[in-house]
Scaffold this motif. Sequence first.
Motif, PDB file in Angstrom:
ATOM      1  N   VAL A   1      -8.600  -3.602  -3.432  1.00 55.08           N
ATOM      2  CA  VAL A   1      -7.510  -2.795  -2.871  1.00 55.08           C
ATOM      3  C   VAL A   1      -6.305  -3.687  -2.566  1.00 55.08           C
ATOM      4  O   VAL A   1      -6.444  -4.712  -1.890  1.00 55.08           O
ATOM      5  N   ARG A   2      -5.136  -3.272  -3.053  1.00 53.33           N
ATOM      6  CA  ARG A   2      -3.900  -4.012  -2.760  1.00 53.33           C
ATOM      7  C   ARG A   2      -3.509  -3.806  -1.298  1.00 53.33           C
ATOM      8  O   ARG A   2      -3.776  -2.764  -0.715  1.00 53.33           O
ATOM      9  N   PHE A   3      -2.841  -4.817  -0.718  1.00 50.88           N
ATOM     10  CA  PHE A   3      -2.412  -4.754   0.675  1.00 50.88           C
ATOM     11  C   PHE A   3      -1.538  -3.532   0.942  1.00 50.88           C
ATOM     12  O   PHE A   3      -1.712  -2.830   1.937  1.00 50.88           O
ATOM     13  N   GLU A   4      -0.593  -3.248   0.054  1.00 48.53           N
ATOM     14  CA  GLU A   4       0.303  -2.094   0.231  1.00 48.53           C
ATOM     15  C   GLU A   4      -0.483  -0.796   0.287  1.00 48.53           C
ATOM     16  O   GLU A   4      -0.188   0.099   1.090  1.00 48.53           O
ATOM     17  N   ASP A   5      -1.490  -0.667  -0.581  1.00 46.06           N
ATOM     18  CA  ASP A   5      -2.316   0.543  -0.599  1.00 46.06           C
ATOM     19  C   ASP A   5      -3.156   0.651   0.666  1.00 46.06           C
ATOM     20  O   ASP A   5      -3.349   1.738   1.212  1.00 46.06           O
ATOM     21  N   GLU A   6      -3.646  -0.495   1.142  1.00 53.49           N
ATOM     22  CA  GLU A   6      -4.408  -0.523   2.389  1.00 53.49           C
ATOM     23  C   GLU A   6      -3.543  -0.043   3.557  1.00 53.49           C
ATOM     24  O   GLU A   6      -3.951   0.814   4.339  1.00 53.49           O
ATOM     25  N   LEU A   7      -2.332  -0.592   3.671  1.00 50.66           N
ATOM     26  CA  LEU A   7      -1.435  -0.198   4.766  1.00 50.66           C
ATOM     27  C   LEU A   7      -1.081   1.282   4.689  1.00 50.66           C
ATOM     28  O   LEU A   7      -1.081   1.974   5.706  1.00 50.66           O
ATOM     29  N   LYS A   8      -0.773   1.747   3.493  1.00 50.10           N
ATOM     30  CA  LYS A   8      -0.435   3.160   3.326  1.00 50.10           C
ATOM     31  C   LYS A   8      -1.585   4.042   3.819  1.00 50.10           C
ATOM     32  O   LYS A   8      -1.364   5.018   4.532  1.00 50.10           O
ATOM     33  N   ALA A   9      -2.808   3.683   3.468  1.00 46.28           N
ATOM     34  CA  ALA A   9      -3.978   4.456   3.911  1.00 46.28           C
ATOM     35  C   ALA A   9      -4.125   4.428   5.433  1.00 46.28           C
ATOM     36  O   ALA A   9      -4.415   5.457   6.054  1.00 46.28           O
TER      37      ALA A   9
ATOM     38  N   HIS B   1     -12.611  -9.441  18.875  1.00 45.37           N
ATOM     39  CA  HIS B   1     -13.806  -8.875  18.243  1.00 45.37           C
ATOM     40  C   HIS B   1     -13.938  -9.352  16.806  1.00 45.37           C
ATOM     41  O   HIS B   1     -15.049  -9.554  16.323  1.00 45.37           O
ATOM     42  N   ALA B   2     -12.806  -9.508  16.103  1.00 48.01           N
ATOM     43  CA  ALA B   2     -12.844  -9.950  14.704  1.00 48.01           C
ATOM     44  C   ALA B   2     -11.459 -10.398  14.262  1.00 48.01           C
ATOM     45  O   ALA B   2     -10.455  -9.836  14.691  1.00 48.01           O
ATOM     46  N   ILE B   3     -11.434 -11.419  13.399  1.00 46.28           N
ATOM     47  CA  ILE B   3     -10.211 -11.860  12.730  1.00 46.28           C
ATOM     48  C   ILE B   3     -10.598 -12.186  11.288  1.00 46.28           C
ATOM     49  O   ILE B   3     -11.603 -12.872  11.057  1.00 46.28           O
ATOM     50  N   ASN B   4      -9.790 -11.712  10.362  1.00 45.01           N
ATOM     51  CA  ASN B   4     -10.017 -12.008   8.958  1.00 45.01           C
ATOM     52  C   ASN B   4      -8.765 -11.619   8.201  1.00 45.01           C
ATOM     53  O   ASN B   4      -7.813 -11.109   8.798  1.00 45.01           O
ATOM     54  N   GLY B   5      -8.760 -11.824   6.926  1.00 47.25           N
ATOM     55  CA  GLY B   5      -7.596 -11.448   6.157  1.00 47.25           C
ATOM     56  C   GLY B   5      -7.717 -11.840   4.710  1.00 47.25           C
ATOM     57  O   GLY B   5      -8.807 -12.058   4.193  1.00 47.25           O
ATOM     58  N   ALA B   6      -6.571 -11.953   4.084  1.00 50.02           N
ATOM     59  CA  ALA B   6      -6.458 -12.361   2.692  1.00 50.02           C
ATOM     60  C   ALA B   6      -5.400 -13.455   2.632  1.00 50.02           C
ATOM     61  O   ALA B   6      -4.874 -13.876   3.661  1.00 50.02           O
ATOM     62  N   ALA B   7      -5.073 -13.888   1.442  1.00 46.03           N
ATOM     63  CA  ALA B   7      -4.132 -14.998   1.278  1.00 46.03           C
ATOM     64  C   ALA B   7      -2.734 -14.668   1.774  1.00 46.03           C
ATOM     65  O   ALA B   7      -1.960 -15.571   2.097  1.00 46.03           O
ATOM     66  N   ASP B   8      -2.407 -13.367   1.903  1.00 44.33           N
ATOM     67  CA  ASP B   8      -1.046 -12.979   2.287  1.00 44.33           C
ATOM     68  C   ASP B   8      -0.937 -12.222   3.601  1.00 44.33           C
ATOM     69  O   ASP B   8       0.155 -11.812   3.982  1.00 44.33           O
ATOM     70  N   HIS B   9      -2.040 -12.030   4.322  1.00 39.24           N
ATOM     71  CA  HIS B   9      -1.964 -11.316   5.600  1.00 39.24           C
ATOM     72  C   HIS B   9      -3.234 -11.519   6.421  1.00 39.24           C
ATOM     73  O   HIS B   9      -4.237 -12.002   5.900  1.00 39.24           O
TER      74      HIS B   9
END
Length: 157
Positions: free
Chosen positions: A125-133, A47-55
């Motif tokens: 939003v930082r990746f760590e904060d995103e995962l925590k949420a 359905h969707a693929i996307n990300g950032a430079a580290d994930h």
Amino acid sequence: MANTYTQIYMHIVFAVGRRECLIANEWAEKLYKYMAGTCKNRKHFVHAINGAADHVHLLIGMHPGESVSELVQSLKIQTSKWINDKYLHGAFSWQSGYGAFSYSRSFVPAVKKYVENQREHHKKVRFEDELKAIFDKAGIDYKKEYMMKGHADISPT
């Protein structure tokens, strides 16, 4: 019932080894297309693929003939080999862990929009904060020191 009928929507997240920012904007779309082809060849619907430079984030309609862990392992092995062959010449690997979250059909449009908006989202939003949420919203117990910070061990070998 003669056939198997399923509706399995998975939001999968995994990170670059050592959380390095190695996925370049110049070839990220090619990576996502390669991942989509790999998933399609394994009978999953992307359905969707996307990300950032580290994930990366993937929203997939899973085929019941393969487990999430089998799919993720295959994606990591194939894409790390592809990235190293085409762009980073042996410098790329994925971290060993991943996150996988199931959703009902009614949530698919919202999760799809969320995945498609990753580049913009991570400007704020930082990746760590995103995962925590995500973990908190899903009620997942986790240890902060292990949250997507494992060593890289998924290489193309």
